[in-house]
Motif scaffolding. Structure first.
Motif, short mmCIF file in Angstrom:
data_model
loop_
_atom_site.label_atom_id
_atom_site.label_comp_id
_atom_site.label_asym_id
_atom_site.label_seq_id
_atom_site.Cartn_x
_atom_site.Cartn_y
_atom_site.Cartn_z
N PHE A 1 0.85 -1.19 0.00
CA PHE A 1 0.00 0.00 0.00
C PHE A 1 0.88 1.24 0.00
N PRO A 2 0.45 2.32 -0.61
CA PRO A 2 -0.85 2.51 -1.27
C PRO A 2 -0.72 2.51 -2.79
N ASP A 3 -0.37 1.37 -3.38
CA ASP A 3 -0.20 1.31 -4.84
C ASP A 3 -0.93 0.10 -5.38
N ASP A 4 -0.61 -0.31 -6.60
CA ASP A 4 -1.26 -1.48 -7.20
C ASP A 4 -0.26 -2.16 -8.13
N SER A 5 -0.75 -3.08 -8.96
CA SER A 5 0.16 -3.88 -9.79
C SER A 5 0.91 -3.06 -10.82
N ARG A 6 0.50 -1.83 -11.06
CA ARG A 6 1.19 -1.00 -12.05
C ARG A 6 2.59 -0.61 -11.62
N ILE A 7 2.96 -0.85 -10.35
CA ILE A 7 4.36 -0.61 -9.96
C ILE A 7 5.32 -1.52 -10.71
N TYR B 1 10.38 10.85 -4.22
CA TYR B 1 9.65 10.75 -5.49
C TYR B 1 8.78 11.99 -5.67
N PRO B 2 8.91 12.69 -6.81
CA PRO B 2 7.99 13.81 -7.07
C PRO B 2 6.61 13.29 -7.42
N ASP B 3 5.57 13.99 -6.95
CA ASP B 3 4.21 13.55 -7.22
C ASP B 3 3.65 14.14 -8.50
N ALA C 1 4.51 7.46 -9.02
CA ALA C 1 3.42 8.09 -8.27
C ALA C 1 2.21 8.31 -9.15
N ALA C 2 2.43 8.90 -10.32
CA ALA C 2 1.31 9.17 -11.23
C ALA C 2 0.72 7.88 -11.78
N ALA C 3 1.56 6.88 -12.00
CA ALA C 3 1.10 5.64 -12.62
C ALA C 3 0.30 4.77 -11.67
N SER C 4 0.70 4.72 -10.40
CA SER C 4 0.15 3.69 -9.52
C SER C 4 -0.36 4.20 -8.18
N ILE C 5 0.23 5.25 -7.64
CA ILE C 5 -0.09 5.67 -6.27
C ILE C 5 -1.23 6.68 -6.23
N ILE C 6 -1.12 7.75 -6.99
CA ILE C 6 -2.15 8.79 -6.98
C ILE C 6 -3.52 8.24 -7.35
N PRO C 7 -3.63 7.32 -8.33
CA PRO C 7 -4.96 6.76 -8.64
C PRO C 7 -5.62 6.06 -7.46
N GLN C 8 -4.82 5.51 -6.51
CA GLN C 8 -5.43 4.85 -5.36
C GLN C 8 -6.10 5.85 -4.43
N PHE C 9 -5.63 7.08 -4.44
CA PHE C 9 -6.19 8.11 -3.57
C PHE C 9 -7.31 8.90 -4.23
#
Length: 294
Positions: free
Chosen positions: A38-44, A177-179, A186-194
């Motif tokens: 957390f807080p990401d997904d398989s796109r990492i 990591y810059p957001d 971050a843009a690919a996998s983390i921000i979408p979770q939020f």
């Protein structure tokens, strides 16, 4: 290095908790099963899988994350992630795999391997933890969401999108990591979770439910360590940490390696918390070299 595209199948697998999304690429066995925390997904793993083109790679969005179904409850049940993993292995007819755990899925990978050692050819652990350790430094956002005494503050932050955005940006900066970098993890996998994206709504309920189990699970992991189960594990273990991670850091990697009877320890230079994104070619080479050993 130029890599070719790999054919991939996108499927939803039924589990007792709802459907989980799986991306399954064609390739040789044993398959590499790639799990997120957390807080990401398989796109990492999007930058990594092209470098695994010769091998089958199965990446999972755990229930509540990525393109998986969203939960109807704010509670994560004990053993739920291991059950989801088992459902994916059965549905995709995977008899023996190389299991890759990153971040909070590292304990999932270890616990599943302890329960089903004949099904795991090799265990690969990246920037993760297991049990309490003096060298473990949990990110401040994780401590905030994990501490039940701070739930009113966490609730207030989650209720305000601007506050969530500030907290997330602060956390990503702390990790290095810059957001606001479009090609970044971050843009690919983390921000979408939020905040959600075109493929799925936000995963805030799932994020908070998983994080809420951290302290309880750390205590349970301490008890498993005390039994000697990790020391007795015969499945080979590879530990690969991004060397620049100041939270799940190289000292923690050394501690983690010491929990097993034998583990190969590797630090990946010029990589932070997500080495599979920061140094995908080097990380893939490391995984492939070790997973092909007898």
């Amino acid at each position: 290095m130029t890599v070719s595209a790999t054919a991939a199948e996108s499927v939803l697998v039924e589990t007792p908790y709802g459907r989980v999304h799986v991306t399954d690429t064609t390739g040789k066995s044993p398959a590499l099963v790639l799990m997120h925390g957390f807080p990401d997904d398989s796109r990492i793993y999007n930058q990594l899988t092209p470098h695994l083109a010769a091998r089958r790679a199965v990446s999972i969005d755990f229930h509540g994350f990525g393109r998986s179904d969203r939960p109807t409850t704010s509670e994560l049940l004990p053993g739920q992630r291991e059950t989801e993993l088992a459902a994916v292995l059965d549905a995709r007819e995977l008899d023996q795999v190389v299991l890759v755990g990153h971040d909070a899925s590292g304990p999932v990978a270890i616990d599943y391997t302890l329960s089903h050692p004949t099904r795991i050819k090799r265990l690969v652990l990246m920037n993760t933890y297991y049990g309490h350790a003096d060298t473990l430094r949990l990110p401040e956002m994780i401590r905030l969401f994990a501490d039940p005494d701070l739930s009113p503050l966490a609730d207030a932050i989650v209720a305000e999108p601007q506050m969530i955005q500030w907290l997330l940006a602060h956390t990503l900066r702390q990790f290095g990591y810059p957001d606001d970098n479009p090609p970044g993890v971050a843009a690919a996998s983390i921000i979408p979770q939020f905040f959600g994206d075109a493929d799925a709504p936000h995963a805030l309920t799932a994020i908070r439910a998983w994080i809420a189990t951290v302290f309880t699970e750390l205590a349970a992991q301490d008890r498993r360590i005390a039994t000697g189960a990790l020391k007795a594990l015969t499945v080979p273990v590879t530990i690969a940490f991004g060397a620049d991670d100041t939270y799940l850091n190289p000292d923690l990697a050394q501690h983690l390696a010491g929990l097993f009877g034998h583990a190969d320890l590797h630090l990946i230079d010029d990589a932070n918390h997500w080495p599979q994104w920061d140094q995908p070619e080097r990380t893939a080479q490391l995984i492939l070299e070790h997973s092909e050993r007898p």
